[in-house]
Scaffold this active site. Sequence first.
Site, PDB file in Angstrom:
ATOM      1  N   ASP A   9      13.191  -5.917 -15.651  1.00 51.66           N
ATOM      2  CA  ASP A   9      12.263  -5.285 -14.724  1.00 51.66           C
ATOM      3  C   ASP A   9      13.010  -5.123 -13.385  1.00 51.66           C
ATOM      4  OD1 ASP A   9       9.815  -4.579 -13.338  1.00 51.66           O
ATOM      5  OD2 ASP A   9       9.823  -6.630 -12.568  1.00 51.66           O
ATOM      6  N   ASP A  11      11.270  -4.270  -9.701  1.00 51.13           N
ATOM      7  CA  ASP A  11      10.589  -4.774  -8.498  1.00 51.13           C
ATOM      8  C   ASP A  11      10.144  -6.222  -8.675  1.00 51.13           C
ATOM      9  OD1 ASP A  11      10.648  -2.403  -6.803  1.00 51.13           O
ATOM     10  OD2 ASP A  11       9.490  -1.509  -8.419  1.00 51.13           O
ATOM     11  N   LYS A  53       2.004   5.600  -6.401  1.00 50.99           N
ATOM     12  CA  LYS A  53       0.993   6.659  -6.243  1.00 50.99           C
ATOM     13  C   LYS A  53      -0.370   6.144  -6.701  1.00 50.99           C
ATOM     14  CE  LYS A  53       3.238  10.033  -8.484  1.00 50.99           C
ATOM     15  NZ  LYS A  53       4.632   9.604  -8.696  1.00 50.99           N
ATOM     16  N   GLU A  54      -0.359   5.352  -7.774  1.00 49.28           N
ATOM     17  CA  GLU A  54      -1.609   4.766  -8.272  1.00 49.28           C
ATOM     18  C   GLU A  54      -2.189   3.805  -7.230  1.00 49.28           C
ATOM     19  OE1 GLU A  54       1.227   5.168  -9.854  1.00 49.28           O
ATOM     20  OE2 GLU A  54       0.824   6.033 -11.829  1.00 49.28           O
ATOM     21  N   ARG A  55      -1.306   3.123  -6.520  1.00 53.75           N
ATOM     22  CA  ARG A  55      -1.724   2.186  -5.469  1.00 53.75           C
ATOM     23  C   ARG A  55      -2.367   2.951  -4.298  1.00 53.75           C
ATOM     24  NH1 ARG A  55       3.328  -0.726  -5.772  1.00 53.75           N
ATOM     25  NH2 ARG A  55       2.540  -1.447  -7.776  1.00 53.75           N
ATOM     26  N   HIS A  79       4.128   9.649  -0.902  1.00 58.19           N
ATOM     27  CA  HIS A  79       4.880   8.723  -1.750  1.00 58.19           C
ATOM     28  C   HIS A  79       6.366   9.083  -1.770  1.00 58.19           C
ATOM     29  CE1 HIS A  79       6.270   7.199  -5.771  1.00 58.19           C
ATOM     30  NE2 HIS A  79       5.714   6.113  -5.288  1.00 58.19           N
ATOM     31  N   ASN A 125      14.359   5.055  -6.768  1.00 60.98           N
ATOM     32  CA  ASN A 125      14.363   3.722  -6.170  1.00 60.98           C
ATOM     33  C   ASN A 125      15.305   2.771  -6.916  1.00 60.98           C
ATOM     34  OD1 ASN A 125      12.424   4.652  -4.395  1.00 60.98           O
ATOM     35  ND2 ASN A 125      10.720   3.919  -5.640  1.00 60.98           N
ATOM     36  N   ASP A 180       8.726 -10.455 -13.477  1.00 61.65           N
ATOM     37  CA  ASP A 180       8.224 -11.313 -12.392  1.00 61.65           C
ATOM     38  C   ASP A 180       6.704 -11.326 -12.300  1.00 61.65           C
ATOM     39  OD1 ASP A 180       8.185  -8.558 -11.343  1.00 61.65           O
ATOM     40  OD2 ASP A 180       7.444  -9.545  -9.537  1.00 61.65           O
TER      41      ASP A 180
HETATM   42  C1  XBP Z   1       6.494  -2.323  -9.653  1.00 66.97           C
HETATM   43  C2  XBP Z   1       5.667  -1.180  -9.254  1.00 66.97           C
HETATM   44  C3  XBP Z   1       6.181  -0.068  -8.433  1.00 66.97           C
HETATM   45  C4  XBP Z   1       6.719  -0.434  -7.084  1.00 66.97           C
HETATM   46  C5  XBP Z   1       6.925   0.766  -6.191  1.00 66.97           C
HETATM   47  O1  XBP Z   1       7.403  -1.913 -10.632  1.00 66.97           O
HETATM   48  O2  XBP Z   1       4.518  -1.142  -9.656  1.00 66.97           O
HETATM   49  O3  XBP Z   1       5.115   0.810  -8.244  1.00 66.97           O
HETATM   50  O4  XBP Z   1       5.768  -1.262  -6.433  1.00 66.97           O
HETATM   51  O5  XBP Z   1       7.550   1.813  -6.837  1.00 66.97           O
HETATM   52  P1  XBP Z   1       8.216  -2.957 -11.616  1.00 66.97           P
HETATM   53  P2  XBP Z   1       6.966   3.303  -6.784  1.00 66.97           P
HETATM   54  O6  XBP Z   1       7.795  -2.549 -13.003  1.00 66.97           O
HETATM   55  O7  XBP Z   1       9.673  -2.690 -11.341  1.00 66.97           O
HETATM   56  O8  XBP Z   1       7.835  -4.375 -11.283  1.00 66.97           O
HETATM   57  O9  XBP Z   1       6.382   3.503  -5.438  1.00 66.97           O
HETATM   58  O10 XBP Z   1       8.162   4.167  -7.056  1.00 66.97           O
HETATM   59  O11 XBP Z   1       5.917   3.394  -7.869  1.00 66.97           O
HETATM   60 MG    MG Z   2       8.123  -6.428 -11.290  1.00 70.46          MG
END
Ligand code: XBP
Ligand code: MG
Length: 235
Positions: A9, A11, A53-55, A79, A125, A180
């Site tokens: 993963d 983030d 974007k969903e956030r 975004h 990213n 995580d």
């Molecule tokens: C975590 C996410 C991502 C990031 C932001 O991804 O949900 O949306 O917060 O990235 P991961 P974007 O699966 O790596 O933990 O704004 O590009 O969505």
């Molecule tokens: Mg993560």
Amino acid sequence: MTIQALIFDVDGTLAETEEVHRLAFNAAFAEVGLAWTWDRDVYRDLLSVTGGKERMRLFANWRGLSAEAMPDAEIARVHALKNVRYAEMVARGECPLRPGVERLIRAARARGLRLAICTTTTRVNIDALIGAALGAEGMGFFDVVVAGEDVRRKKPAPDAYLLAIEALKLASARCLVFEDSRNGLDAALAAGLTTIVSPSYYTSHETFEGAAQVLPDLSQFALPAVAPASPAGPT
Ligand code: XBP
Ligand code: MG
């Protein structure tokens, strides 16, 4: 179990990126004149959904903003600006890899393991983070990269992990996942994958039933015995 690939993963797992995303979101909101500010508590709640974007859509809903008042195109525009600001911050060295991550990546490569990335973040990213942390050759360390825009359903749906193991041409039992978050763990488990969890700043309150191990960070992780990956089909 003989492991032939590690799937990471991004983030929260490779680095504490979510705080950088939060700051970049706030910078983008200010730049476009949107009176939104996300503090850490708000952002932790927003992380219940994956995808930036969903956030934003979730926050618009909290504010009672309809799709007409906050169209998808406007969310996409803000975004994209957020991602530009995120890349700038990451390039300035504001988001180092978490402890043990680079050592594990390099040790796995030295032992002939294949590497993959499976994330709900946007592909630009990933490039920004890996480029800043591992240099221009860094993305070449990964045989497979699945990003948020590659799947219809983001985590906790299994789609991204199913796509990653299909691209690796390996059975799920040959792969080990590093996550995580609860959403990430659920996605990996739904794809039948053994998962190590190293909780991050924003997921430290979550619970991780079903994880093979829960570690403070990946400096605590020891690679199991490995066999080189076969170039043939699933094994
Ligand atoms: C975590 C996410 C991502 C990031 C932001 O991804 O949900 O949306 O917060 O990235 P991961 P974007 O699966 O790596 O933990 O704004 O590009 O969505
Ligand atoms: Mg993560």
